[in-house]
Design an enzyme around this catalytic site. Structure first.
Site, mmCIF file in Angstrom:
data_model
loop_
_atom_site.group_PDB
_atom_site.id
_atom_site.type_symbol
_atom_site.label_atom_id
_atom_site.label_comp_id
_atom_site.label_asym_id
_atom_site.label_seq_id
_atom_site.Cartn_x
_atom_site.Cartn_y
_atom_site.Cartn_z
ATOM 1 C CB THR A 64 -8.061 2.524 1.750
ATOM 2 O OG1 THR A 64 -7.587 1.830 0.598
ATOM 3 C CG2 THR A 64 -7.148 2.248 2.934
ATOM 4 C CE1 TYR B 235 -11.117 3.618 5.334
ATOM 5 C CE2 TYR B 235 -11.597 5.899 5.919
ATOM 6 C CZ TYR B 235 -10.684 4.883 5.709
ATOM 7 O OH TYR B 235 -9.341 5.132 5.867
ATOM 8 N N GLY C 87 0.807 -1.223 0.000
ATOM 9 C CA GLY C 87 0.000 0.000 0.000
ATOM 10 C C GLY C 87 0.837 1.268 0.000
ATOM 11 C CG MET C 88 0.201 6.149 -0.687
ATOM 12 S SD MET C 88 -1.044 7.215 -1.443
ATOM 13 C CE MET C 88 -2.238 7.416 -0.138
ATOM 14 C CE LYS D 278 -8.598 2.945 9.421
ATOM 15 N NZ LYS D 278 -7.499 1.994 9.120
HETATM 16 N N1 LIG Z 1 -5.500 7.302 2.073
HETATM 17 C C1 LIG Z 1 -5.870 8.244 2.939
HETATM 18 O O1 LIG Z 1 -6.179 9.397 2.567
HETATM 19 C C2 LIG Z 1 -5.899 7.917 4.416
HETATM 20 C C3 LIG Z 1 -6.218 8.947 5.317
HETATM 21 C C4 LIG Z 1 -6.175 8.682 6.687
HETATM 22 C C5 LIG Z 1 -5.848 7.413 7.137
HETATM 23 N N2 LIG Z 1 -5.572 6.422 6.246
HETATM 24 C C6 LIG Z 1 -5.237 5.093 6.778
HETATM 25 O O2 LIG Z 1 -3.865 4.836 6.513
HETATM 26 C C7 LIG Z 1 -3.657 3.434 6.354
HETATM 27 C C8 LIG Z 1 -2.890 3.164 5.077
HETATM 28 O O3 LIG Z 1 -3.629 3.734 3.996
HETATM 29 P P1 LIG Z 1 -3.105 3.683 2.500
HETATM 30 O O4 LIG Z 1 -3.663 4.872 1.817
HETATM 31 O O5 LIG Z 1 -1.654 3.389 2.464
HETATM 32 O O6 LIG Z 1 -3.931 2.410 1.987
HETATM 33 P P2 LIG Z 1 -3.713 1.482 0.716
HETATM 34 O O7 LIG Z 1 -2.723 2.090 -0.230
HETATM 35 O O8 LIG Z 1 -5.076 1.119 0.226
HETATM 36 O O9 LIG Z 1 -3.016 0.207 1.369
HETATM 37 C C9 LIG Z 1 -3.719 -0.726 2.115
HETATM 38 C C10 LIG Z 1 -3.140 -2.082 1.795
HETATM 39 O O10 LIG Z 1 -3.792 -3.062 2.596
HETATM 40 C C11 LIG Z 1 -3.995 -4.197 1.791
HETATM 41 N N3 LIG Z 1 -5.037 -5.068 2.338
HETATM 42 C C12 LIG Z 1 -6.373 -5.013 2.139
HETATM 43 N N4 LIG Z 1 -6.957 -6.041 2.778
HETATM 44 C C13 LIG Z 1 -5.989 -6.751 3.394
HETATM 45 C C14 LIG Z 1 -5.965 -7.926 4.186
HETATM 46 N N5 LIG Z 1 -7.094 -8.583 4.483
HETATM 47 N N6 LIG Z 1 -4.784 -8.361 4.646
HETATM 48 C C15 LIG Z 1 -3.633 -7.708 4.346
HETATM 49 N N7 LIG Z 1 -3.585 -6.610 3.586
HETATM 50 C C16 LIG Z 1 -4.755 -6.133 3.118
HETATM 51 C C17 LIG Z 1 -4.352 -3.626 0.433
HETATM 52 O O11 LIG Z 1 -4.222 -4.592 -0.570
HETATM 53 P P3 LIG Z 1 -5.229 -4.556 -1.844
HETATM 54 O O12 LIG Z 1 -5.102 -3.167 -2.421
HETATM 55 O O13 LIG Z 1 -4.694 -5.645 -2.710
HETATM 56 O O14 LIG Z 1 -6.593 -4.808 -1.290
HETATM 57 C C18 LIG Z 1 -3.346 -2.485 0.326
HETATM 58 O O15 LIG Z 1 -2.126 -2.935 -0.225
HETATM 59 C C19 LIG Z 1 -5.045 2.806 6.423
HETATM 60 O O16 LIG Z 1 -5.268 2.348 7.722
HETATM 61 C C20 LIG Z 1 -5.993 3.952 6.124
HETATM 62 O O17 LIG Z 1 -7.247 3.744 6.731
HETATM 63 C C21 LIG Z 1 -5.583 6.645 4.896
#
Ligand SMILES: NC(=O)c1ccc[n+]([C@@H]2O[C@H](COP(=O)([O-])OP(=O)(O)OC[C@H]3O[C@@H](n4cnc5c(N)ncnc54)[C@H](OP(=O)(O)O)[C@@H]3O)[C@@H](O)[C@H]2O)c1
Length: 278
Positions: free
Chosen positions: A62, A125, A10-11, A129
């Protein structure tokens, strides 16, 4: 320090893994295909085998709008699975750093959200969370790290959405000006995670880049940085209905992070410059 990162493709996880590897830290980075965090057996096995000192849970559902019609799946990944991680983390004597979001708030405040402000998510969502925040407290040593409005090289984000519109020739760009928050560059968040892991902090922390702004302000900065000759027009959220309701105001107070680490948050504008020009 030995680290284990979940959701490693992920990101946030990609930037965290890079920052740790550059420092020569010992990192086990597990993507969804290596470790599905909803499997109790695999979670116990992965953490038991690695014996990390810190587990950073970057795995999550996400897709905010899709969660509205898939709440059970979002809850399984963002909620119940975190309890599995907490149990395994306790067995390993490790610390859990769990990432959460500004979407646990309803956005009715008009001054920055403090760590202990009441949560009241508006979306499926956000509710999922919040379940994860509660579950992570099962870890004896845990940090819930809330952040907001993330952008980085390894995932879909607002900067790319704006660049796509510019590339398509959309002019003017119509962007909502009635939602306030704090954009955050994921390499800055990665640095914050490392600082927090090295601190004694437990419980909830907020990290977001400075300063607060609206999506309209953010879009104007992106246009300015890219040098595109496009007009950005402010519009209201009501003009852009989406399946999941977003908080109108989700500015996170980073006061506790600053106290714990002694460091001020970085600037999203500098992050944006680096993102676009590196
Ligand atoms: N993006 C935002 O603006 C934002 C803002 C505030 C907080 N956050 C939080 O920050 C954290 C990281 O966000 P991010 O943007 O980096 O998210 P992301 O890029 O969507 O990365 C999440 C990763 O988790 C994987 N995943 C999904 N289901 C899974 C499972 N059952 N077991 C293991 N891995 C799994 C996904 O794989 P697949 O893609 O293959 O499903 C993806 O690689 C999250 O907790 C999110 O809620 C994000």
């Amino acid at each position: 320090m030995k680290w284990l990162i979940t959701g490693a493709a992920g990101m946030v996880a990609t930037d965290l893994n890079r920052a740790l590897t550059e420092r020569g830290e010992d990192v086990v980075a597990l993507s969804k295909s290596d470790l599905d965090i909803t499997s109790s057996r695999r979670v116990q096995q992965a953490i038991g085998d690695a014996q990390p000192e810190v587990v950073v849970n970057c795995a999550a559902w996400t897709r905010v709008d899709d969660a509205e019609t898939n709440e059970a799946s979002a809850n399984a990944i963002n909620g119940s699975a975190v309890e599995l991680l907490a149990t395994a983390v306790n067995r390993a004597g490790a610390k859990l750093i769990h990432l959460s979001t500004d979407f646990v708030f309803d956005g009715t405040k008009r001054e920055p959200y403090e760590i202990n402000d009441p949560t009241a998510p508006l979306s499926a969502y956000g509710r999922s969370k919040l379940l994860g925040e509660i579950a992570s407290a099962h870890a004896e040593r845990h940090v819930v790290l809330r952040s907001s409005w993330l952008f980085g090289h390894n995932g879909p984000n607002f900067v790319e959405a704006i660049r796509r519109q510019i590339a398509k020739g959309t002019n003017p760009l119509r962007v909502v000006d009635d939602q306030r928050g704090r954009p955050t560059y994921t390499p800055h968040l990665a640095e914050a995670i490392i600082r927090i892991a090295h601190s004694d902090a437990n419980g909830i922390l907020h990290y977001a880049d400075e300063p607060e702004c609206t999506w309209f302000d953010f879009a104007r900065a992106i246009v300015e940085e890219t040098g595109a000759s496009v007009t950005v027009k402010p519009v209201t959220t009501a003009e852009f209905p989406r399946p999941a309701i977003r908080p109108a105001y989700s500015v996170l107070s980073t006061e506790r992070y600053e106290r714990v680490t002694g460091v001020r948050p970085a600037s999203w504008r500098e992050g944006l410059h680096e993102y676009l020009h590196s």
